[in-house]
Design a protein around this motif. Structure first.
Motif, PDB file in Angstrom:
ATOM      1  N   ALA A  80       4.834   2.000  28.940  1.00 26.99           N
ATOM      2  CA  ALA A  80       3.720   1.706  28.051  1.00 26.99           C
ATOM      3  C   ALA A  80       2.399   2.270  28.545  1.00 26.99           C
ATOM      4  O   ALA A  80       1.434   2.365  27.774  1.00 26.99           O
ATOM      5  CB  ALA A  80       3.591   0.191  27.871  1.00 26.99           C
ATOM      6  N   ASN A  81       2.345   2.649  29.809  1.00 26.65           N
ATOM      7  CA  ASN A  81       1.107   3.139  30.425  1.00 26.65           C
ATOM      8  C   ASN A  81       1.055   4.661  30.350  1.00 26.65           C
ATOM      9  O   ASN A  81       1.877   5.337  30.974  1.00 26.65           O
ATOM     10  CB  ASN A  81       1.062   2.673  31.887  1.00 26.65           C
ATOM     11  CG  ASN A  81      -0.213   3.095  32.606  1.00 26.65           C
ATOM     12  OD1 ASN A  81      -1.019   3.867  32.091  1.00 26.65           O
ATOM     13  ND2 ASN A  81      -0.390   2.597  33.819  1.00 26.65           N
ATOM     14  N   GLY A 106       4.992   4.418  25.187  1.00 25.74           N
ATOM     15  CA  GLY A 106       4.812   3.469  24.107  1.00 25.74           C
ATOM     16  C   GLY A 106       5.698   2.252  24.268  1.00 25.74           C
ATOM     17  O   GLY A 106       6.286   2.025  25.332  1.00 25.74           O
ATOM     18  N   ASP A 107       5.783   1.458  23.222  1.00 20.47           N
ATOM     19  CA  ASP A 107       6.596   0.250  23.222  1.00 20.47           C
ATOM     20  C   ASP A 107       8.065   0.579  23.465  1.00 20.47           C
ATOM     21  O   ASP A 107       8.602   1.539  22.902  1.00 20.47           O
ATOM     22  CB  ASP A 107       6.444  -0.455  21.870  1.00 20.47           C
ATOM     23  CG  ASP A 107       7.313  -1.688  21.765  1.00 20.47           C
ATOM     24  OD1 ASP A 107       6.972  -2.700  22.397  1.00 20.47           O
ATOM     25  OD2 ASP A 107       8.348  -1.620  21.067  1.00 20.47           O
ATOM     26  N   LEU A 108       8.730  -0.244  24.285  1.00 21.80           N
ATOM     27  CA  LEU A 108      10.101   0.050  24.692  1.00 21.80           C
ATOM     28  C   LEU A 108      11.031   0.293  23.505  1.00 21.80           C
ATOM     29  O   LEU A 108      11.669   1.337  23.400  1.00 21.80           O
ATOM     30  CB  LEU A 108      10.654  -1.102  25.534  1.00 21.80           C
ATOM     31  CG  LEU A 108       9.993  -1.380  26.886  1.00 21.80           C
ATOM     32  CD1 LEU A 108      10.694  -2.543  27.573  1.00 21.80           C
ATOM     33  CD2 LEU A 108      10.006  -0.145  27.760  1.00 21.80           C
ATOM     34  N   ALA A 109      11.122  -0.687  22.629  1.00 24.37           N
ATOM     35  CA  ALA A 109      12.067  -0.582  21.523  1.00 24.37           C
ATOM     36  C   ALA A 109      11.729   0.564  20.585  1.00 24.37           C
ATOM     37  O   ALA A 109      12.609   1.265  20.075  1.00 24.37           O
ATOM     38  CB  ALA A 109      12.120  -1.909  20.759  1.00 24.37           C
ATOM     39  N   ALA A 110      10.431   0.787  20.349  1.00 28.75           N
ATOM     40  CA  ALA A 110      10.014   1.828  19.412  1.00 28.75           C
ATOM     41  C   ALA A 110      10.291   3.229  19.938  1.00 28.75           C
ATOM     42  O   ALA A 110      10.390   4.177  19.156  1.00 28.75           O
ATOM     43  CB  ALA A 110       8.525   1.676  19.097  1.00 28.75           C
ATOM     44  N   MET A 111      10.411   3.361  21.246  1.00 28.13           N
ATOM     45  CA  MET A 111      10.581   4.681  21.846  1.00 28.13           C
ATOM     46  C   MET A 111      12.045   5.123  21.955  1.00 28.13           C
ATOM     47  O   MET A 111      12.326   6.237  22.394  1.00 28.13           O
ATOM     48  CB  MET A 111       9.953   4.697  23.249  1.00 28.13           C
ATOM     49  CG  MET A 111       8.440   4.589  23.275  1.00 28.13           C
ATOM     50  SD  MET A 111       7.612   6.010  22.493  1.00 28.13           S
ATOM     51  CE  MET A 111       7.176   5.299  20.894  1.00 28.13           C
ATOM     52  N   VAL A 158      16.696  -5.947  28.327  1.00 29.49           N
ATOM     53  CA  VAL A 158      18.100  -6.277  28.055  1.00 29.49           C
ATOM     54  C   VAL A 158      18.434  -6.013  26.594  1.00 29.49           C
ATOM     55  O   VAL A 158      19.496  -5.459  26.271  1.00 29.49           O
ATOM     56  CB  VAL A 158      18.391  -7.747  28.419  1.00 29.49           C
ATOM     57  CG1 VAL A 158      19.795  -8.145  27.963  1.00 29.49           C
ATOM     58  CG2 VAL A 158      18.254  -7.956  29.922  1.00 29.49           C
ATOM     59  N   GLU A 159      17.540  -6.370  25.706  1.00 29.40           N
ATOM     60  CA  GLU A 159      17.784  -6.169  24.279  1.00 29.40           C
ATOM     61  C   GLU A 159      17.888  -4.684  23.948  1.00 29.40           C
ATOM     62  O   GLU A 159      18.769  -4.273  23.175  1.00 29.40           O
ATOM     63  CB  GLU A 159      16.675  -6.829  23.474  1.00 29.40           C
ATOM     64  CG  GLU A 159      16.702  -8.350  23.553  1.00 29.40           C
ATOM     65  CD  GLU A 159      15.496  -9.014  22.909  1.00 29.40           C
ATOM     66  OE1 GLU A 159      15.556 -10.235  22.674  1.00 29.40           O
ATOM     67  OE2 GLU A 159      14.499  -8.310  22.647  1.00 29.40           O
ATOM     68  N   VAL A 160      17.009  -3.871  24.526  1.00 33.48           N
ATOM     69  CA  VAL A 160      17.076  -2.423  24.294  1.00 33.48           C
ATOM     70  C   VAL A 160      18.366  -1.860  24.876  1.00 33.48           C
ATOM     71  O   VAL A 160      19.072  -1.066  24.232  1.00 33.48           O
ATOM     72  CB  VAL A 160      15.853  -1.718  24.905  1.00 33.48           C
ATOM     73  CG1 VAL A 160      16.021  -0.194  24.853  1.00 33.48           C
ATOM     74  CG2 VAL A 160      14.586  -2.125  24.161  1.00 33.48           C
ATOM     75  N   ALA A 161      18.698  -2.251  26.102  1.00 33.77           N
ATOM     76  CA  ALA A 161      19.911  -1.747  26.737  1.00 33.77           C
ATOM     77  C   ALA A 161      21.154  -2.107  25.927  1.00 33.77           C
ATOM     78  O   ALA A 161      22.032  -1.262  25.720  1.00 33.77           O
ATOM     79  CB  ALA A 161      20.019  -2.294  28.158  1.00 33.77           C
TER      80      ALA A 161
END
Length: 213
Positions: A80-81, A106-111, A158-161
């Motif tokens: 995100a940085n 950017g945001d984890l899920a959005a990327m 965890v959710e993204v993975a």
């Protein structure tokens, strides 16, 4: 970010395994012990399904870069940085991995697009409980604040993975202690088809292996 010749950033440097990592005070200082997460990942990749590696909360990129350094896997780093992401690009080029590393800011899920699948996911999320972050004034808040119990960003990892790992593939998740691992294993991981396989405890934290069914 201070620029040197050729457009590279001028920051502090440290040795991380065979790599030289550049960063500054706006990025979490690489912890030497976390090279163990890279080593474990490299070992798992020897028998992992074909496919790239995803690194979440990548910071300056050192853990993911070291994990793929001696292989031929492609690496996608997300943070995100924007300063951290810029350093990851620079460190990938310095390691001779520029053609195998993609950096997303950017945001984890959005990327991570819905159709992408990975052979292994690495994650070093912020895991310090919000009330304790004042104990670490030298560290950027964005890099250490893990919410009320320190697991808010870890849960997102965890959710993204779970959504992007190939069947039988691994998430290596860094956390602060085994209690945090247990909390995640007993709630969000199980709900997303992830099983805790093993946990390794180190001086500075723990790394847990979760496997997708």
């Amino acid at each position: 970010m201070t620029q040197g010749t050729g457009g590279t950033a001028v920051g502090e440097q440290m040795v991380f395994g065979p790599l030289t990592i550049t960063f500054d005070a706006r990025v979490l200082r690489p912890r030497t012990w976390t090279a163990a997460q890279s080593t474990w990942a490299a070992q798992l990749l020897e028998d992992a399904p074909a496919g790239p590696v995803l690194e979440l909360c990548a910071g300056a990129g050192q853990i993911g870069l070291l994990a793929v350094h001696d292989g031929d896997r492609r690496l996608v780093c997300v943070d995100a940085n924007p300063v951290a992401s810029a350093y990851t690009l620079q460190n990938a080029a310095a390691a001779g991995l520029g053609d195998r590393v993609e950096v997303r800011n950017g945001d984890l899920a959005a990327m991570v697009p819905a159709d992408e699948r990975y052979a292994l996911v690495l994650a070093d999320p912020p895991w310090v409980p919000a009330a304790d972050t004042g104990r670490f004034p030298e560290d950027p808040l964005l890099a250490i604040d893990g919410g009320a119990d320190g697991t808010t960003v870890a849960v997102a990892c965890v959710e993204v993975a779970a959504a992007h790992l190939l069947p039988g593939a691994t998430l290596l998740l860094q956390l602060g202690n085994v209690e945090q691992v247990g909390a995640i294993a007993g709630s969000v991981a199980a709900a997303h088809g992830m099983t805790l396989d093993s946990t390794r405890v180190f001086e500075g934290g723990v790394v847990a292996r979760f496997v997708r069914a």
